[in-house]
Motif scaffolding. Structure first.
Motif, PDB file in Angstrom:
ATOM      1  N   PRO A 125      19.814  22.175  74.975  1.00  0.00           N
ATOM      2  CA  PRO A 125      20.638  22.808  73.529  1.00  0.00           C
ATOM      3  C   PRO A 125      19.459  23.466  72.560  1.00  0.00           C
ATOM      4  CG  PRO A 125      21.239  20.360  74.172  1.00  0.00           C
ATOM      5  CD  PRO A 125      19.964  20.968  75.135  1.00  0.00           C
ATOM      6  N   ALA A 126      18.345  23.287  72.597  1.00  0.00           N
ATOM      7  CA  ALA A 126      17.354  23.840  71.751  1.00  0.00           C
ATOM      8  C   ALA A 126      17.011  25.235  72.257  1.00  0.00           C
ATOM      9  CB  ALA A 126      16.003  22.913  71.668  1.00  0.00           C
ATOM     10  N   ALA A 127      17.466  25.616  73.229  1.00  0.00           N
ATOM     11  CA  ALA A 127      17.008  27.001  73.801  1.00  0.00           C
ATOM     12  C   ALA A 127      18.016  28.025  73.205  1.00  0.00           C
ATOM     13  CB  ALA A 127      16.816  27.053  75.380  1.00  0.00           C
ATOM     14  N   PRO A 128      17.776  29.163  73.000  1.00  0.00           N
ATOM     15  CA  PRO A 128      18.686  30.272  72.417  1.00  0.00           C
ATOM     16  C   PRO A 128      20.003  30.497  73.522  1.00  0.00           C
ATOM     17  CG  PRO A 128      16.447  31.091  71.913  1.00  0.00           C
ATOM     18  CD  PRO A 128      16.349  29.756  72.818  1.00  0.00           C
ATOM     19  N   ASN A 129      19.602  30.353  74.698  1.00  0.00           N
ATOM     20  CA  ASN A 129      20.843  30.497  75.699  1.00  0.00           C
ATOM     21  C   ASN A 129      21.227  29.318  76.362  1.00  0.00           C
ATOM     22  OD1 ASN A 129      18.659  29.858  77.114  1.00  0.00           O
ATOM     23  ND2 ASN A 129      18.230  31.847  78.181  1.00  0.00           N
ATOM     24  N   GLY A 130      20.837  28.243  75.743  1.00  0.00           N
ATOM     25  CA  GLY A 130      21.286  27.052  76.091  1.00  0.00           C
ATOM     26  C   GLY A 130      20.729  26.393  77.448  1.00  0.00           C
ATOM     27  N   HIS A 131      19.832  26.919  78.032  1.00  0.00           N
ATOM     28  CA  HIS A 131      19.206  26.348  79.085  1.00  0.00           C
ATOM     29  C   HIS A 131      17.676  26.624  79.134  1.00  0.00           C
ATOM     30  CE1 HIS A 131      18.784  30.096  81.248  1.00  0.00           C
ATOM     31  NE2 HIS A 131      19.889  30.417  80.986  1.00  0.00           N
ATOM     32  N   ASP A 132      16.898  25.654  79.728  1.00  0.00           N
ATOM     33  CA  ASP A 132      15.637  25.925  79.994  1.00  0.00           C
ATOM     34  C   ASP A 132      15.327  26.566  81.335  1.00  0.00           C
ATOM     35  OD1 ASP A 132      12.873  25.701  79.715  1.00  0.00           O
ATOM     36  OD2 ASP A 132      12.518  23.504  79.611  1.00  0.00           O
ATOM     37  N   ARG A 133      14.063  27.058  81.675  1.00  0.00           N
ATOM     38  CA  ARG A 133      13.676  27.827  83.020  1.00  0.00           C
ATOM     39  C   ARG A 133      12.368  26.968  83.416  1.00  0.00           C
ATOM     40  NH1 ARG A 133      15.667  32.140  85.681  1.00  0.00           N
ATOM     41  NH2 ARG A 133      14.320  33.060  87.110  1.00  0.00           N
ATOM     42  N   VAL A 134      12.571  26.260  84.697  1.00  0.00           N
ATOM     43  CA  VAL A 134      11.442  25.574  84.990  1.00  0.00           C
ATOM     44  C   VAL A 134      11.205  25.791  86.634  1.00  0.00           C
ATOM     45  CG1 VAL A 134      11.732  23.858  83.314  1.00  0.00           C
ATOM     46  CG2 VAL A 134      12.853  23.421  85.485  1.00  0.00           C
ATOM     47  N   VAL A 135      10.015  25.334  87.174  1.00  0.00           N
ATOM     48  CA  VAL A 135       9.826  25.373  88.547  1.00  0.00           C
ATOM     49  C   VAL A 135       9.573  24.273  89.299  1.00  0.00           C
ATOM     50  CG1 VAL A 135       8.952  27.981  88.870  1.00  0.00           C
ATOM     51  CG2 VAL A 135       7.443  26.164  88.045  1.00  0.00           C
ATOM     52  N   VAL A 136      10.109  23.732  90.244  1.00  0.00           N
ATOM     53  CA  VAL A 136      10.054  22.490  90.835  1.00  0.00           C
ATOM     54  C   VAL A 136       9.738  22.696  92.236  1.00  0.00           C
ATOM     55  CG1 VAL A 136      11.477  20.489  91.450  1.00  0.00           C
ATOM     56  CG2 VAL A 136      12.234  21.795  89.230  1.00  0.00           C
ATOM     57  N   ALA A 137       8.814  21.683  92.741  1.00  0.00           N
ATOM     58  CA  ALA A 137       8.296  21.660  94.122  1.00  0.00           C
ATOM     59  C   ALA A 137       9.387  21.411  95.139  1.00  0.00           C
ATOM     60  CB  ALA A 137       7.246  20.690  94.130  1.00  0.00           C
ATOM     61  N   ASP A 138       9.035  22.532  95.905  1.00  0.00           N
ATOM     62  CA  ASP A 138      10.310  22.316  97.048  1.00  0.00           C
ATOM     63  C   ASP A 138       9.687  23.075  98.216  1.00  0.00           C
ATOM     64  OD1 ASP A 138      12.337  22.322  98.891  1.00  0.00           O
ATOM     65  OD2 ASP A 138      13.556  23.305  97.521  1.00  0.00           O
ATOM     66  N   PRO A 139       8.967  22.143  99.133  1.00  0.00           N
ATOM     67  CA  PRO A 139       8.407  22.803 100.403  1.00  0.00           C
ATOM     68  C   PRO A 139       9.499  23.675 101.168  1.00  0.00           C
ATOM     69  CG  PRO A 139       7.922  20.688 100.368  1.00  0.00           C
ATOM     70  CD  PRO A 139       8.967  20.668  99.378  1.00  0.00           C
ATOM     71  N   SER A 140      10.689  23.605 101.057  1.00  0.00           N
ATOM     72  CA  SER A 140      11.753  24.389 101.792  1.00  0.00           C
ATOM     73  C   SER A 140      12.232  25.523 101.270  1.00  0.00           C
ATOM     74  CB  SER A 140      12.960  23.494 102.337  1.00  0.00           C
ATOM     75  OG  SER A 140      13.669  23.027 101.351  1.00  0.00           O
ATOM     76  N   ALA A 141      11.860  25.766  99.971  1.00  0.00           N
ATOM     77  CA  ALA A 141      12.239  26.856  99.099  1.00  0.00           C
ATOM     78  C   ALA A 141      11.844  28.250  99.683  1.00  0.00           C
ATOM     79  CB  ALA A 141      11.908  26.726  97.544  1.00  0.00           C
ATOM     80  N   PRO A 142      12.889  29.362  99.550  1.00  0.00           N
ATOM     81  CA  PRO A 142      12.217  30.611  99.712  1.00  0.00           C
ATOM     82  C   PRO A 142      11.258  31.190  98.885  1.00  0.00           C
ATOM     83  CG  PRO A 142      14.362  30.833  98.799  1.00  0.00           C
ATOM     84  CD  PRO A 142      13.988  29.141  99.116  1.00  0.00           C
ATOM     85  N   PRO A 143      10.374  31.980  99.387  1.00  0.00           N
ATOM     86  CA  PRO A 143       9.424  32.584  98.508  1.00  0.00           C
ATOM     87  C   PRO A 143       9.728  33.115  97.115  1.00  0.00           C
ATOM     88  CG  PRO A 143       9.501  34.210 100.168  1.00  0.00           C
ATOM     89  CD  PRO A 143      10.340  32.888 100.488  1.00  0.00           C
ATOM     90  N   LEU A 144       9.006  33.089  96.309  1.00  0.00           N
ATOM     91  CA  LEU A 144       9.105  33.584  94.932  1.00  0.00           C
ATOM     92  C   LEU A 144       8.141  34.610  94.527  1.00  0.00           C
ATOM     93  CD1 LEU A 144      10.223  30.383  92.905  1.00  0.00           C
ATOM     94  CD2 LEU A 144      11.704  32.246  93.662  1.00  0.00           C
ATOM     95  N   TRP A 145       8.361  35.474  93.608  1.00  0.00           N
ATOM     96  CA  TRP A 145       7.173  36.242  92.932  1.00  0.00           C
ATOM     97  C   TRP A 145       7.297  36.133  91.467  1.00  0.00           C
ATOM     98  CZ3 TRP A 145       9.870  37.016  97.380  1.00  0.00           C
ATOM     99  CH2 TRP A 145       8.966  37.437  98.312  1.00  0.00           C
ATOM    100  N   ALA A 146       6.091  36.134  90.847  1.00  0.00           N
ATOM    101  CA  ALA A 146       6.043  36.203  89.344  1.00  0.00           C
ATOM    102  C   ALA A 146       6.146  37.474  89.089  1.00  0.00           C
ATOM    103  CB  ALA A 146       4.695  35.708  89.122  1.00  0.00           C
ATOM    104  N   ARG A 147       6.612  37.828  87.996  1.00  0.00           N
ATOM    105  CA  ARG A 147       6.926  39.112  87.452  1.00  0.00           C
ATOM    106  C   ARG A 147       5.529  39.861  87.283  1.00  0.00           C
ATOM    107  NH1 ARG A 147      10.550  42.034  84.011  1.00  0.00           N
ATOM    108  NH2 ARG A 147       9.867  43.873  84.051  1.00  0.00           N
ATOM    109  N   PHE A 148       4.580  39.010  86.797  1.00  0.00           N
ATOM    110  CA  PHE A 148       3.467  39.863  86.406  1.00  0.00           C
ATOM    111  C   PHE A 148       2.110  38.910  87.103  1.00  0.00           C
ATOM    112  CE2 PHE A 148       5.876  40.590  82.423  1.00  0.00           C
ATOM    113  CZ  PHE A 148       5.921  41.773  82.610  1.00  0.00           C
ATOM    114  N   TYR A 149       1.221  39.696  87.653  1.00  0.00           N
ATOM    115  CA  TYR A 149       0.073  39.232  88.407  1.00  0.00           C
ATOM    116  C   TYR A 149      -1.377  40.070  87.657  1.00  0.00           C
ATOM    117  CZ  TYR A 149       2.867  37.190  92.190  1.00  0.00           C
ATOM    118  OH  TYR A 149       3.775  36.614  92.940  1.00  0.00           O
ATOM    119  N   GLN A 150      -2.316  38.901  87.373  1.00  0.00           N
ATOM    120  CA  GLN A 150      -3.537  39.738  86.820  1.00  0.00           C
ATOM    121  C   GLN A 150      -4.454  40.665  87.709  1.00  0.00           C
ATOM    122  OE1 GLN A 150      -6.456  36.529  85.968  1.00  0.00           O
ATOM    123  NE2 GLN A 150      -6.309  37.319  83.684  1.00  0.00           N
TER     124      GLN A 150
END
Length: 204
Positions: A125-150
């Motif tokens: 509820p405290a978020a402007p769009n009503g939801h948070d965004r989090v990453v959760v450990a899941d060994p079976s999850a398909p790959p993800l990419w960060a938007r930005f890499y150093q």
């Protein structure tokens, strides 16, 4: 840049929707498209001489990587890299330089894929769009990419409106964490279908 190049390509290449253009304008569009491709190749970052990915912004004169908003730092952008590589794959009879750019981008995207995690958007509820965004450990999850890499280390980077770089999504404030797409399956379609189809079509 990608959409602008697509527009110039279609305008100069005889697409039916642009049939109203005169030949002089079509020729100008073709020249702009070719110049844009040269710029794309010139701005691809390299590590040890090997092409990698692209940034989101560059200096208009020096072509050096640049930041944008306070939370968008100089960094390699996986979403932009996937989009540029996909555009290059549409080129008929690609030159060796184009092929090298595509192969370099794909290799980099494979190397920086984030495995073993999934993204969740729990109600907040405290978020402007009503939801948070989090990453959760899941060994079976398909790959993800960060938007930005150093640049240099290839570490995923995140940032709040204070402009301070963090290396974990959880470290930035709720408003930016939930209000910006920091991590997603940006390159999944490119690697799973576009790239294999391009390799097959070009006999590689």
């Amino acid at each position: 840049m990608v959409r602008t190049l697509q527009l110039m390509r279609d305008a100069g290449g005889g697409a039916l929707v642009f049939s109203f253009l005169d030949e002089q304008t079509k020729a100008r569009a073709r020249r702009a498209y070719e110049a844009g491709l040269e710029l794309v190749l010139a701005t691809q970052l390299r590590a040890g001489g090997v092409p990698t990915g692209w940034c989101a912004q560059y200096d208009e004169r020096t072509l050096e990587p640049r930041g944008a908003r306070t939370y968008e730092h100089q960094a390699i952008d996986s979403r932009e890299t996937a989009d540029v590589a996909r555009l290059l794959m549409t080129i008929d009879k690609p030159s060796p330089a184009i092929v090298q750019a595509i192969e370099g981008a794909v290799a980099w995207l494979k190397a920086v894929a984030i495995r073993g995690w999934r993204v969740e958007t729990p109600p907040e509820p405290a978020a402007p769009n009503g939801h948070d965004r989090v990453v959760v450990a899941d060994p079976s999850a398909p790959p993800l990419w960060a938007r930005f890499y150093q640049i240099g280390s290839n570490r995923p980077v995140y940032s709040g409106r204070d402009g301070v770089i963090k290396y974990s999504l959880a470290e930035i404030e709720l408003e930016r964490r939930s209000g910006y797409n920091w991590i997603d399956n940006f390159a999944a379609t490119l690697l799973e279908s576009d790239y294999p189809a391009w390799r097959k079509a070009t006999g590689r």
